[in-house]
Design a protein around this motif. Structure first.
Motif, mmCIF file in Angstrom:
data_model
loop_
_atom_site.group_PDB
_atom_site.id
_atom_site.type_symbol
_atom_site.label_atom_id
_atom_site.label_comp_id
_atom_site.label_asym_id
_atom_site.label_seq_id
_atom_site.Cartn_x
_atom_site.Cartn_y
_atom_site.Cartn_z
ATOM 1 N N SER A 109 0.830 -1.198 0.000
ATOM 2 C CA SER A 109 0.000 0.000 0.000
ATOM 3 C C SER A 109 0.870 1.255 0.000
ATOM 4 O O SER A 109 1.980 1.273 0.539
ATOM 5 C CB SER A 109 -0.937 0.008 1.212
ATOM 6 N N ASP A 111 0.224 4.021 1.585
ATOM 7 C CA ASP A 111 0.308 4.561 2.943
ATOM 8 C C ASP A 111 1.418 3.889 3.743
ATOM 9 O O ASP A 111 2.164 4.551 4.468
ATOM 10 C CB ASP A 111 -1.027 4.382 3.678
ATOM 11 N N MET A 175 -10.637 3.969 0.328
ATOM 12 C CA MET A 175 -10.218 2.709 -0.265
ATOM 13 C C MET A 175 -11.035 2.419 -1.515
ATOM 14 O O MET A 175 -11.802 1.486 -1.568
ATOM 15 C CB MET A 175 -10.378 1.565 0.747
ATOM 16 N N GLU A 178 -7.130 -0.649 -4.508
ATOM 17 C CA GLU A 178 -5.836 -0.922 -3.887
ATOM 18 C C GLU A 178 -4.744 -0.272 -4.727
ATOM 19 O O GLU A 178 -4.573 -0.581 -5.898
ATOM 20 C CB GLU A 178 -5.623 -2.439 -3.821
ATOM 21 N N LYS A 179 -4.015 0.664 -4.112
ATOM 22 C CA LYS A 179 -2.937 1.337 -4.834
ATOM 23 C C LYS A 179 -1.613 0.702 -4.449
ATOM 24 O O LYS A 179 -1.425 0.291 -3.313
ATOM 25 C CB LYS A 179 -2.894 2.823 -4.490
ATOM 26 N N LEU A 180 -0.694 0.673 -5.376
ATOM 27 C CA LEU A 180 0.629 0.172 -5.112
ATOM 28 C C LEU A 180 1.554 1.339 -4.847
ATOM 29 O O LEU A 180 1.496 2.354 -5.534
ATOM 30 C CB LEU A 180 1.169 -0.636 -6.305
ATOM 31 N N TRP A 181 2.388 1.183 -3.854
ATOM 32 C CA TRP A 181 3.339 2.234 -3.527
ATOM 33 C C TRP A 181 4.527 2.163 -4.476
ATOM 34 O O TRP A 181 5.054 1.092 -4.756
ATOM 35 C CB TRP A 181 3.829 2.068 -2.085
#
Length: 184
Positions: A109, A111, A175, A178-181
């Protein structure tokens, strides 16, 4: 033979006596110096030299000691700096590796990535400030730290994206997906 003036008395009696005493003091000091240099060098060869050779040998010995002392001090200063630079380089390599691993981990994530990189940046900044405070006088340290605290980025691997904010924790995001860092 009677002396008629104080000057004659001084020239005939006192002056030779004073000169003998002066020479005796010089010889005593030369013998002491000879013994000290022989002990420090660990070489009794100096004890057999005449006065002039002994003095020359003592001067050479003292110059060598001075050079050795300066070299030792320089090495101590370099060795004090070298571990710190080595630590900084190692820390930065570790931070970059953490960033690379988080970027390539599926499902990581954004975050969490922000939080980890912000933490690593703060630790790095605190270590730098601690080192600067140790190497400065107290007055310089307080003035300099207030400047650094306001202007230094929070992350050592700062890209302008994830850790240059002043918030201690990442703000909650909706949300939606789903984001990828990513470190870039």
């Amino acid at each position: 033979m009677e002396y008629t003036s104080k000057t004659q008395i001084y020239q005939k009696v006192k002056k030779p006596l004073l000169e003998r005493q002066r020479r005796a003091r010089i010889n005593k000091c030369l013998d002491t110096l000879k013994t000290l240099v022989a002990e420090l060098r660990g070489d009794d060869g100096i004890l057999r030299l005449d006065k002039a050779e002994m003095l020359e040998s003592a001067v050479v010995f003292m110059r060598q000691q001075k050079i050795n002392k300066e070299n030792t001090e320089q090495q101590q200063q370099e060795s004090a700096v070298m571990p710190l630079e080595s630590f900084r380089n190692g820390y930065m390599n570790a931070v970059n590796e953490v960033s690379r691993v988080m970027a390539s981990t599926p499902g990581m994530s954004v975050d969490l990535g922000k939080s980890v990189m912000t933490h690593l940046g703060r630790v790095y900044k605190n270590l730098q400030q601690f080192h600067e405070a140790q190497t400065m006088s107290p007055a310089e340290s307080c003035a300099d730290l207030s400047i650094h605290c306001k202007s230094a980025p929070l992350s050592p691997a700062s890209s302008g994206y994830h850790s240059d904010c002043d918030s201690p924790a990442p703000s909650p995001m909706p949300m939606e997906e789903e984001k990828l860092w990513r470190p870039w």
